[in-house]
Write a protein that holds these residues in place. Structure first.
Motif, mmCIF file in Angstrom:
data_model
loop_
_atom_site.group_PDB
_atom_site.id
_atom_site.type_symbol
_atom_site.label_atom_id
_atom_site.label_comp_id
_atom_site.label_asym_id
_atom_site.label_seq_id
_atom_site.Cartn_x
_atom_site.Cartn_y
_atom_site.Cartn_z
ATOM 1 N N ASP A 3 31.822 6.439 24.888
ATOM 2 C CA ASP A 3 33.004 6.652 25.713
ATOM 3 C C ASP A 3 33.856 7.762 25.095
ATOM 4 O OD1 ASP A 3 35.249 6.184 27.471
ATOM 5 O OD2 ASP A 3 36.140 5.037 25.829
ATOM 6 N N PRO A 4 34.134 8.858 25.853
ATOM 7 C CA PRO A 4 34.936 9.951 25.288
ATOM 8 C C PRO A 4 36.315 9.502 24.805
ATOM 9 C CG PRO A 4 33.947 10.639 27.358
ATOM 10 C CD PRO A 4 33.681 9.166 27.200
ATOM 11 N N GLY A 5 36.911 8.534 25.483
ATOM 12 C CA GLY A 5 38.228 8.042 25.072
ATOM 13 C C GLY A 5 38.201 7.436 23.686
ATOM 14 N N CYS A 20 38.263 16.330 30.319
ATOM 15 C CA CYS A 20 37.041 15.794 30.896
ATOM 16 C C CYS A 20 35.845 15.839 29.947
ATOM 17 C CB CYS A 20 36.708 16.553 32.171
ATOM 18 S SG CYS A 20 36.700 18.340 31.909
ATOM 19 N N HIS A 21 35.935 16.623 28.866
ATOM 20 C CA HIS A 21 34.815 16.768 27.937
ATOM 21 C C HIS A 21 35.311 16.597 26.511
ATOM 22 C CE1 HIS A 21 32.436 18.367 31.219
ATOM 23 N NE2 HIS A 21 33.396 19.246 31.456
ATOM 24 N N THR A 22 34.544 15.895 25.700
ATOM 25 C CA THR A 22 34.854 15.723 24.281
ATOM 26 C C THR A 22 33.571 15.949 23.504
ATOM 27 O OG1 THR A 22 36.521 14.053 24.845
ATOM 28 C CG2 THR A 22 35.791 14.130 22.548
ATOM 29 N N ALA A 53 41.608 22.158 21.654
ATOM 30 C CA ALA A 53 41.726 21.577 22.991
ATOM 31 C C ALA A 53 42.138 22.642 24.001
ATOM 32 C CB ALA A 53 42.756 20.454 23.002
ATOM 33 N N VAL A 54 41.556 22.543 25.191
ATOM 34 C CA VAL A 54 41.993 23.313 26.353
ATOM 35 C C VAL A 54 42.285 22.277 27.443
ATOM 36 C CG1 VAL A 54 41.382 25.003 28.125
ATOM 37 C CG2 VAL A 54 40.672 25.374 25.754
ATOM 38 N N PRO A 55 43.537 21.836 27.522
ATOM 39 C CA PRO A 55 43.882 20.838 28.532
ATOM 40 C C PRO A 55 43.894 21.413 29.950
ATOM 41 C CG PRO A 55 45.644 21.090 26.884
ATOM 42 C CD PRO A 55 44.635 22.173 26.652
ATOM 43 N N ALA A 56 43.718 20.577 30.911
ATOM 44 C CA ALA A 56 43.977 20.847 32.335
ATOM 45 C C ALA A 56 42.934 21.670 33.090
ATOM 46 C CB ALA A 56 45.346 21.490 32.521
ATOM 47 N N MET A 57 41.768 21.943 32.539
ATOM 48 C CA MET A 57 40.686 22.600 33.265
ATOM 49 C C MET A 57 41.134 23.880 33.981
ATOM 50 S SD MET A 57 38.873 19.113 34.705
ATOM 51 C CE MET A 57 37.949 19.973 35.931
ATOM 52 N N PRO A 58 41.683 24.873 33.277
ATOM 53 C CA PRO A 58 42.170 26.086 33.944
ATOM 54 C C PRO A 58 41.046 26.908 34.570
ATOM 55 C CG PRO A 58 42.271 26.317 31.555
ATOM 56 C CD PRO A 58 41.877 24.903 31.840
#
Length: 92
Positions: A3-5, A20-22, A53-58
């Motif tokens: 689980d990525p979380g 969405c990816h780890t 980290a690159v948050p928010a899927m730009p």
């Protein structure tokens, strides 16, 4: 499959940076759509940090390309061991 979380929590990634990816590489965690050039730099410089980290899927980040080439400017963040962040790279 893990689980990525649970990986994020175990590695010290703040929930505010969850994406969405780890992935884990070379003792670092990568969260989101991190460009390969930033991963190479991270592994070459080896900063005291949790990872990137690159948050928010730009739009325009790796895996988020569009047919018309649209891009959003975005930042790759260095996740500090304190839980804070600083800008590691700017794109677009």
């Amino acid at each position: 499959m893990t689980d990525p979380g649970s990986v994020r929590r175990a590695q010290g990634v703040p929930e505010s940076l969850a994406s969405c990816h780890t992935a884990l590489i070379g003792g670092y965690v990568l969260e989101g759509h991190v460009p390969a050039e930033d991963v190479r730099r991270l592994l070459a410089e080896r900063p005291e940090a949790v990872g990137l980290a690159v948050p928010a899927m730009p739009l325009g980040s790796p895996g988020m390309e569009t047919p018309d080439g649209r891009r959003e400017p975005y930042e790759t963040l260095l996740i500090l061991k304190s839980g804070g962040t600083r800008v590691f790279a700017r794109h677009g």
